[in-house]
Scaffold this motif. Structure first.
Motif, PDB file in Angstrom:
ATOM      1  N   ARG A   1       0.843  -1.204   0.000  1.00 29.91           N
ATOM      2  CA  ARG A   1       0.000   0.000   0.000  1.00 29.91           C
ATOM      3  C   ARG A   1       0.872   1.246   0.000  1.00 29.91           C
ATOM      4  NH1 ARG A   1      -2.695   3.362   3.719  1.00 29.91           N
ATOM      5  NH2 ARG A   1      -1.884   2.215   5.524  1.00 29.91           N
TER       6      ARG A   1
ATOM      7  N   ALA B   1       3.198  -1.165   3.995  1.00 32.22           N
ATOM      8  CA  ALA B   1       2.672   0.154   3.647  1.00 32.22           C
ATOM      9  C   ALA B   1       3.798   1.180   3.664  1.00 32.22           C
ATOM     10  CB  ALA B   1       1.582   0.581   4.621  1.00 32.22           C
TER      11      ALA B   1
ATOM     12  N   ASP C   1       0.480   5.243   0.296  1.00 34.89           N
ATOM     13  CA  ASP C   1      -0.402   6.366   0.636  1.00 34.89           C
ATOM     14  C   ASP C   1       0.470   7.610   0.767  1.00 34.89           C
ATOM     15  OD1 ASP C   1      -2.524   7.938   1.348  1.00 34.89           O
ATOM     16  OD2 ASP C   1      -2.802   7.074   3.346  1.00 34.89           O
TER      17      ASP C   1
ATOM     18  N   ALA D   1      -2.000   3.120   9.642  1.00 32.60           N
ATOM     19  CA  ALA D   1      -1.206   2.046   9.048  1.00 32.60           C
ATOM     20  C   ALA D   1      -1.113   0.882  10.029  1.00 32.60           C
ATOM     21  CB  ALA D   1       0.184   2.557   8.687  1.00 32.60           C
TER      22      ALA D   1
ATOM     23  N   GLU E   1      -0.511  -2.330   8.844  1.00 30.61           N
ATOM     24  CA  GLU E   1       0.181  -3.418   8.176  1.00 30.61           C
ATOM     25  C   GLU E   1       1.326  -3.929   9.040  1.00 30.61           C
ATOM     26  OE1 GLU E   1      -1.955  -1.146   5.046  1.00 30.61           O
ATOM     27  OE2 GLU E   1      -0.717  -0.587   6.748  1.00 30.61           O
TER      28      GLU E   1
ATOM     29  N   ALA F   1      -6.183   2.587   3.393  1.00 33.95           N
ATOM     30  CA  ALA F   1      -6.648   1.193   3.383  1.00 33.95           C
ATOM     31  C   ALA F   1      -8.175   1.161   3.344  1.00 33.95           C
ATOM     32  CB  ALA F   1      -6.136   0.469   4.615  1.00 33.95           C
TER      33      ALA F   1
END
Length: 239
Positions: free
Chosen positions: A66, A103, A68, A113, A115, A94
């Motif tokens: 991911r 991430a 961002d 976050a 992850e 997410a």
């Protein structure tokens, strides 16, 4: 072509035709920042990122990563690095549609976050790290610099939005053709990259055309008028 990563498909033609010319030029009118990267420099950053993702964060081809991050030259390097590592990039916050184990976020995105592996970017023009990071969060600027600036991919999976590298490239080329972007184009953009569609529009289509990008954050209208001349801009996005 289907076995090649999106980064290979995008960068190889540019590196063969014009490795030293400006490829991504980034401005932040709020801070006065300007940085210009050639295709070769962009590829070096992407390779460092791919090595970092594979060797430190354990990313394997097909894994979801991911991203961002705002529209920024470092984000371009992160995306190209993730694709080079064969990762399926998930753009933005997410949403549960695709579960990612890794991430890459700014400090503002750390609270969201969850992850198992998280790397944070300061986006500092001088590469300064983020201070006071939570335990278990990796500082991208510190970690990435020790990695090699060459990378050999070992495979690929979905590249972006659940689509293969070949499908993303074909879509990007169609969008570039619709806007008359080609190898002579210099595209001035103020568009953000909040989702996969925006990434294709604002980054992938430009690289797929062999064009170069002038990305501006916090755009000042007066500066933009001058910049179109000094940067030899041929197209603006959004038009």
């Amino acid at each position: 072509m289907t076995d090649r990563t999106l980064t290979d498909l995008l960068l190889t033609p540019i590196l063969e035709s014009d490795p030293a010319g400006p490829r991504v030029t980034y401005y932040d009118d709020a801070t006065g920042e300007r940085i210009e990267l050639s295709a070769l420099t962009l590829a070096n950053w992407a390779a460092k990122t791919a090595n970092f993702l594979r060797d430190e964060l354990g990313v394997a081809p097909g894994d979801a990563v991911r991203v961002d991050l705002p529209a920024h030259w470092q984000t371009a390097a992160v995306l190209l690095g993730a694709w080079w590592a064969g990762a399926h990039t998930v753009i933005g916050a997410a949403d549960g549609a695709v579960a990612a184990d890794v991430a890459l976020v700014t400090s503002a995105g750390l609270d969201d976050a969850d992850e198992s592996e998280v790397a944070a970017l300061s986006l500092d023009p001088f590469g300064r790290p983020l201070p006071h990071l939570p335990i278990g969060v990796t500082d991208y600027a510190t970690a990435v610099r020790v990695h090699g600036d060459a990378f050999t991919p070992s495979g690929t999976g979905p590249a972006l939005g659940g689509r293969s590298a070949a499908d993303v490239l074909g879509d990007a080329r169609r969008r570039a053709a619709d806007r008359s972007w080609d190898t002579s184009s210099r595209v001035l953009s103020t568009a953000p990259w909040p989702d996969a569609d925006a990434v294709v529009d604002g980054l992938v289509a430009i690289l797929a055309a062999g064009a170069s990008l002038v990305q501006v954050a916090n755009a000042d209208d007066a500066a933009q008028d001058r910049r179109r001349t000094t940067e030899k801009v041929t197209h603006s996005f959004p038009a």
